[in-house]
Motif scaffolding. Structure first.
Motif, PDB file in Angstrom:
ATOM      1  N   ARG A   1       2.586  -3.838   1.587  1.00  0.00           N
ATOM      2  CA  ARG A   1       1.710  -3.214   2.584  1.00  0.00           C
ATOM      3  C   ARG A   1       0.285  -3.759   2.458  1.00  0.00           C
ATOM      4  NH1 ARG A   1       4.439   0.928   0.224  1.00  0.00           N
ATOM      5  NH2 ARG A   1       2.600   1.742  -0.818  1.00  0.00           N
TER       6      ARG A   1
ATOM      7  N   TYR B   1      -4.498  -0.390  -5.662  1.00  0.00           N
ATOM      8  CA  TYR B   1      -3.894   0.448  -4.629  1.00  0.00           C
ATOM      9  C   TYR B   1      -4.983   1.036  -3.742  1.00  0.00           C
ATOM     10  CZ  TYR B   1      -1.538   4.419  -2.491  1.00  0.00           C
ATOM     11  OH  TYR B   1      -1.050   5.331  -1.584  1.00  0.00           O
ATOM     12  N   ARG B   2      -4.887   0.787  -2.474  1.00  0.00           N
ATOM     13  CA  ARG B   2      -5.771   1.386  -1.466  1.00  0.00           C
ATOM     14  C   ARG B   2      -7.242   1.224  -1.845  1.00  0.00           C
ATOM     15  NH1 ARG B   2      -3.388   7.110   0.075  1.00  0.00           N
ATOM     16  NH2 ARG B   2      -4.820   7.784  -1.524  1.00  0.00           N
TER      17      ARG B   2
ATOM     18  N   GLU C   1      -1.547  -3.399  -3.209  1.00  0.00           N
ATOM     19  CA  GLU C   1      -0.952  -2.488  -2.234  1.00  0.00           C
ATOM     20  C   GLU C   1      -2.062  -1.918  -1.375  1.00  0.00           C
ATOM     21  OE1 GLU C   1       2.256  -0.248  -4.953  1.00  0.00           O
ATOM     22  OE2 GLU C   1       1.963   0.547  -2.939  1.00  0.00           O
ATOM     23  N   GLU C   2      -2.012  -2.192  -0.110  1.00  0.00           N
ATOM     24  CA  GLU C   2      -2.986  -1.646   0.841  1.00  0.00           C
ATOM     25  C   GLU C   2      -4.416  -1.913   0.403  1.00  0.00           C
ATOM     26  OE1 GLU C   2      -2.178   2.349   2.245  1.00  0.00           O
ATOM     27  OE2 GLU C   2      -0.206   2.250   1.320  1.00  0.00           O
TER      28      GLU C   2
ATOM     29  N   MET D   1      -5.760  -0.364 -13.582  1.00  0.00           N
ATOM     30  CA  MET D   1      -5.196   0.428 -12.493  1.00  0.00           C
ATOM     31  C   MET D   1      -6.368   0.780 -11.587  1.00  0.00           C
ATOM     32  SD  MET D   1      -2.191   1.723 -11.798  1.00  0.00           S
ATOM     33  CE  MET D   1      -1.283   3.068 -11.062  1.00  0.00           C
TER      34      MET D   1
ATOM     35  N   LYS E   1      -0.683  -6.977  -8.749  1.00  0.00           N
ATOM     36  CA  LYS E   1       0.031  -6.330  -7.647  1.00  0.00           C
ATOM     37  C   LYS E   1      -0.998  -5.727  -6.693  1.00  0.00           C
ATOM     38  CE  LYS E   1       3.546  -4.156  -5.528  1.00  0.00           C
ATOM     39  NZ  LYS E   1       4.532  -3.216  -6.017  1.00  0.00           N
TER      40      LYS E   1
ATOM     41  N   LEU F   1      -3.160  -3.642 -11.110  1.00  0.00           N
ATOM     42  CA  LEU F   1      -2.566  -3.025  -9.923  1.00  0.00           C
ATOM     43  C   LEU F   1      -3.688  -2.452  -9.077  1.00  0.00           C
ATOM     44  CD1 LEU F   1      -0.224  -1.923  -8.203  1.00  0.00           C
ATOM     45  CD2 LEU F   1      -0.135   0.035  -9.709  1.00  0.00           C
TER      46      LEU F   1
ATOM     47  N   MET G   1      -7.448   2.308  -8.192  1.00  0.00           N
ATOM     48  CA  MET G   1      -6.913   3.108  -7.083  1.00  0.00           C
ATOM     49  C   MET G   1      -8.049   3.721  -6.279  1.00  0.00           C
ATOM     50  SD  MET G   1      -3.806   4.947  -9.139  1.00  0.00           S
ATOM     51  CE  MET G   1      -2.706   5.049  -7.758  1.00  0.00           C
ATOM     52  N   ASP G   2      -7.952   3.595  -4.974  1.00  0.00           N
ATOM     53  CA  ASP G   2      -8.937   4.202  -4.074  1.00  0.00           C
ATOM     54  C   ASP G   2     -10.367   3.910  -4.514  1.00  0.00           C
ATOM     55  OD1 ASP G   2      -7.319   5.894  -2.083  1.00  0.00           O
ATOM     56  OD2 ASP G   2      -6.447   6.433  -4.009  1.00  0.00           O
TER      57      ASP G   2
ATOM     58  N   TYR H   1       1.965  -3.778 -15.317  1.00  0.00           N
ATOM     59  CA  TYR H   1       1.151  -4.643 -14.459  1.00  0.00           C
ATOM     60  C   TYR H   1      -0.082  -5.084 -15.241  1.00  0.00           C
ATOM     61  CZ  TYR H   1       3.776  -2.542 -10.593  1.00  0.00           C
ATOM     62  OH  TYR H   1       4.777  -2.105  -9.759  1.00  0.00           O
TER      63      TYR H   1
END
Lengths: 464, 152
Positions: A319, A274-275, A296-297, A246, A294, A272, A248-249, A269
């Motif tokens: 996105r 994200y951003r 995303e952004e 995972m 996956k 994943l 993220m950011d 997942y």
């Protein structure tokens, strides 16, 4: 009552004798939590830089380490009976090794009410490290309800060759993270085994972290990165979790040669993102997950030379932003190879003149350059239907859907924008310990064997 | 004629069923299944969870108020479809209408996506929180759209 004195006195004596032995043994091997315990006394008496060896036994106490020492256990069970933090580290150059940290039954009853929630910092972590430089935690076993190790504002933090185990089978009722770190740099998490926790490694606001050769199973997120930078993940095995990775950011992370398999939770997942920015995935096996990868952004993402196989969705995006490189990946046996947001025109599934192998690409290579003459078009009619109505997966592989998909591949409908791989590979090779052997190689080998067998049969029949 | 009551009952059920209003109550969060519509994180922290219940009674769930605001921004054209925005008040830990709530922002408040905004059932509760913590900025529902939703 007539008591035979001759037999009773020796019996009583022997019972007292055994009782005394038991009490002595218990006292030698157990130090109670009340007041300053045995281990804390040993720590207090130790000189900075000294090694404190805890003798074999069971201990129940909390300690504070405020000087640079090595705390070593020799067959030591250190039990948290009230869910408290057992070791608080407030010094540089501290090493803890060879100790079994366990939760007592009372802690389980107090902290773990099935179905109940707890706030992020409750129950308490087993080990807490704050503002420390050069902390090492190795060869330990941690049976955790709260986080195994909680760290904040540290530098040079090593967690190596430990085993962390949560308690319950349903992830929401389990402990927090095996390793939960905030604002720490130069982190080495290597060769640990983690099972049944919420997050294997929750790493928040870290820089320069190396996550190498760990195994995380039956947890929520095997590795959960937030607001971190300069991360290296290599040769880890993340299996049977909700998510493998995972991200993220997070900025600038490289993950290679990891095995991310069997994330079969309903929202599972393999990876994943994200951003996040500047993420590279290569030489990983991402198999048998609900969704393999996956995005995303995410920006400046490079995904290449991975095996993405047997997932319900190979790669999905939403996105998604520009600067996306995707090449030399082997996309096989995924129910859907791709699933994307219709609005993402920026995505291309190739880089330069390098494409990927897609097993649902059925067109032939006429000129023998192992690249299909027509592009691989992502997002078939069926994919679009599934995006809008997931329940239509019931019609997967139905004759109508198969014919429809095949027709749209031969005669693609005119569309404003199409996500595609302009250089789809018609053959692939899998790296096998410094040597590569392609599927064409297997084909040739099979043909040679067949010809040899045929020649042999023909020869022997002729002889007869 | 003997079948008439059965037919009438069936027809009445169909008519009544069709007339049934969709419930706009907040949906329960299933931690094992529900994930945030925007960031895909599991919704584990009840205090930070939010949701938008649509006109048809369905719900879109989020792990953080910031994610809900991003969803609203990205789906402006469907705004007529949004019936109620529910947030979990920090003080009462119960679903409340976001429009009737007060919010506190501070970058040190720990929320799942680090947006640092939590909600309170009343202005008094929010002010008490700021007083106790010694820091924080009061936000009304109307201010949320203009708030800088950068994560910290």
């Amino acid at each position: 009552m007539n008591i035979p004195m001759k037999t009773t006195i020796p019996k009583l004596l022997s019972m007292t004798y055994f009782l005394l032995i038991f009490v002595c043994f218990f006292n030698l091997n157990s130090v109670q939590a009340s007041g300053e315990g045995f281990i804390q006394k040993e720590i207090n008496q130790a000189a900075p830089g000294e090694k404190v060896t805890i003798p074999s036994g069971t201990y129940e106490e909390t300690v504070v380490i405020d000087k640079p020492i090595t705390l070593e256990g020799n067959n030591v069970d250190w039990i948290s009976e009230a869910g408290e933090t057992l070791v608080t580290i407030e010094a540089d150059n501290v090493t803890i090794q060879g100790i079994k940290f366990k939760q007592g039954d009372q802690t389980l009853e107090q902290e773990m009410i099935p179905g109940e929630e707890f706030s992020p910092n409750e129950p308490k972590p087993t080990i807490r490290v704050t503002s420390s430089s050069s902390f090492t935690f190795q060869d330990n076993y941690v049976d955790t309800i709260g986080s195994g190790i909680f760290g904040e504002n540290n530098h040079n933090f090593t967690v190596e060759n430990n085993k962390f185990t949560g308690v319950y089978s349903s992830f929401i009722d389990q402990g927090l993270a095996a390793v939960e770190l905030y604002e720490t740099d130069e982190v080495y998490i290597e060769e640990n085994l983690v099972e049944n926790v919420l997050d294997g490694f929750y790493l928040d606001s870290l820089s320069h972290a190396n996550i190498i050769n760990n195994t995380v199973k039956n947890s929520r997120y095997a590795t959960h990165l937030m607001y971190s930078s300069s991360i290296l993940g290599d040769s880890n095995r993340f299996q049977d979790n909700v998510n493998g990775l995972m991200i993220m950011d997070t900025t600038d992370a490289v993950f290679s040669e990891n095995t991310l398999v069997d994330q079969f939770h309903v929202n599972g997942y393999g990876v994943l993102m994200y951003r996040s920015k500047g993420i590279e995935l290569f030489d990983n096996e991402i198999s048998r997950n609900i969704t393999g990868i996956k995005l995303e952004e995410a920006e400046r993402v490079k995904i290449h030379d991975n095996i993405v196989a047997g997932n319900q969705k190979g790669i999905a995006w939403e996105r998604q932003r520009e600067d996306f490189e995707f090449h030399n990946n082997i996309m096989v046996s995924n129910v859907l190879s791709t699933q994307g947001d219709d609005n993402d025109e920026a995505i291309t599934l190739y880089s330069g003149k390098k494409g990927n192998y897609w097993d649902d690409y059925n067109l032939v290579d006429k000129d023998g350059d192992r690249i299909g003459e027509k592009p691989y078009l992502a997002g078939s009619i069926y994919d679009s239907l599934l995006s809008a109505k997931p329940e239509w997966q019931l019609f997967m592989n139905s004759p109508a859907m198969t014919i429809w998909s095949q027709v749209t591949e031969w005669l693609p409908p005119p569309q404003d924008a199409q996500v595609m791989d302009a250089y789809p590979q018609t053959d692939y090779s899998i790296k096998q310990s410094n040597s590569t052997f392609s599927s064409a190689g297997y084909g040739w080998m099979g043909l040679i064997l067949l010809m040899t067998a045929g020649t042999s049969v023909f020869y022997f029949r002729k002889e007869k | 004629m003997k079948k008439a009551p059965i037919v009438m009952t069936l027809m009445a059920s169909v008519v009544l069923g069709a007339c049934q209003q969709a419930s706009h109550d907040a949906h329960a969060i299933d931690h094992d299944v529900d994930t945030c519509e925007i960031c895909n994180m599991a919704i584990n922290n009840r205090q930070a969870a939010t949701q938008i219940v649509m006109e048809d009674g369905s719900a879109v769930k989020f792990d953080d108020i910031g994610c809900m605001m991003q969803y609203k921004e990205e789906n402006k054209e469907e705004a007529d479809n949004f019936h109620t925005e529910y947030i979990n008040s920090y003080d009462e830990q119960e679903w409340a209408d976001a429009a009737d709530s007060t919010f506190v922002y501070d970058e040190d408040i720990n929320t799942p996506m680090g947006n640092g905004v939590i909600s309170f059932s009343s202005l008094e509760e929010a002010e008490t929180f700021i007083e106790e913590e010694g820091d924080g900025e009061l936000l009304e529902y109307e201010n949320l759209a203009e708030h800088d939703w950068d994560s910290y």
